[in-house]
Design a protein around this motif. Structure first.
Motif, PDB file in Angstrom:
ATOM      1  N   ARG A 194       0.827  -1.214   0.000  1.00  0.00           N
ATOM      2  CA  ARG A 194       0.000   0.000   0.000  1.00  0.00           C
ATOM      3  C   ARG A 194       0.861   1.264   0.000  1.00  0.00           C
ATOM      4  NH1 ARG A 194      -3.380  -3.387   2.888  1.00  0.00           N
ATOM      5  NH2 ARG A 194      -2.629  -2.770   4.929  1.00  0.00           N
ATOM      6  N   THR A 202      -6.256  -3.620  -6.972  1.00  0.00           N
ATOM      7  CA  THR A 202      -7.629  -3.397  -6.512  1.00  0.00           C
ATOM      8  C   THR A 202      -8.661  -3.682  -7.595  1.00  0.00           C
ATOM      9  OG1 THR A 202      -7.450  -1.052  -7.086  1.00  0.00           O
ATOM     10  CG2 THR A 202      -6.940  -1.665  -4.804  1.00  0.00           C
ATOM     11  N   ILE A 237     -10.235  -9.738  -6.996  1.00  0.00           N
ATOM     12  CA  ILE A 237     -11.021  -9.620  -5.767  1.00  0.00           C
ATOM     13  C   ILE A 237     -12.299 -10.443  -5.880  1.00  0.00           C
ATOM     14  CG2 ILE A 237     -12.328  -8.009  -4.320  1.00  0.00           C
ATOM     15  CD1 ILE A 237     -10.101  -5.949  -4.929  1.00  0.00           C
ATOM     16  N   GLU A 255     -11.396  -5.449  -9.807  1.00  0.00           N
ATOM     17  CA  GLU A 255     -12.476  -6.332  -9.346  1.00  0.00           C
ATOM     18  C   GLU A 255     -12.276  -7.791  -9.747  1.00  0.00           C
ATOM     19  OE1 GLU A 255     -15.429  -5.250 -13.064  1.00  0.00           O
ATOM     20  OE2 GLU A 255     -15.182  -3.855 -11.416  1.00  0.00           O
ATOM     21  N   GLU A 282      -1.112  -1.976  -4.580  1.00  0.00           N
ATOM     22  CA  GLU A 282      -2.161  -2.940  -4.274  1.00  0.00           C
ATOM     23  C   GLU A 282      -3.054  -3.132  -5.495  1.00  0.00           C
ATOM     24  OE1 GLU A 282      -5.322  -4.016  -0.746  1.00  0.00           O
ATOM     25  OE2 GLU A 282      -4.654  -1.955  -0.960  1.00  0.00           O
ATOM     26  N   ASN A 321      -5.734  -8.411  -1.332  1.00  0.00           N
ATOM     27  CA  ASN A 321      -4.442  -7.826  -0.961  1.00  0.00           C
ATOM     28  C   ASN A 321      -3.283  -8.300  -1.838  1.00  0.00           C
ATOM     29  OD1 ASN A 321      -5.745  -6.527   1.195  1.00  0.00           O
ATOM     30  ND2 ASN A 321      -5.456  -8.312   2.492  1.00  0.00           N
TER      31      ASN A 321
END
Length: 92
Positions: free
Chosen positions: A27, A34, A39, A36, A32, A45
């Protein structure tokens, strides 16, 4: 990380394998992942695929293998592979 380093036979090379289990470093570097996609399948992470060349703590080169249709850089990691990194260092 040490087991991975041993498996990859880096021995006494200049490479340093570092873990980041809480993603604090990830971070701080704004690395990171991120998107979609990962995830959405439970991969949280995750760090973006990147290579950093630093001298005395100063980042000289940073390369990130990501594209809009390949946010993790898995389909084409070429920008962060050794040949590209060495070339980027030469041009820095």
């Amino acid at each position: 990380m040490q087991a991975w380093a041993k498996n990859q036979k880096i021995g006494l090379s200049m490479l340093k394998f570092m873990g980041d289990p809480s993603s604090e470093f990830t971070r701080a570097l704004d690395m990171e992942l991120t998107h979609e996609g990962p995830i959405g399948v439970g991969i949280m992470n995750r760090c973006k695929r990147h290579a950093i060349y630093a001298v005395n703590g100063e980042i000289k080169v940073i390369l990130i293998s990501e594209k809009e249709d390949d946010p993790a850089g898995d389909a084409d990691p070429s920008l962060t592979l050794a040949e590209s990194v060495v070339e980027a260092i030469k041009n820095a």
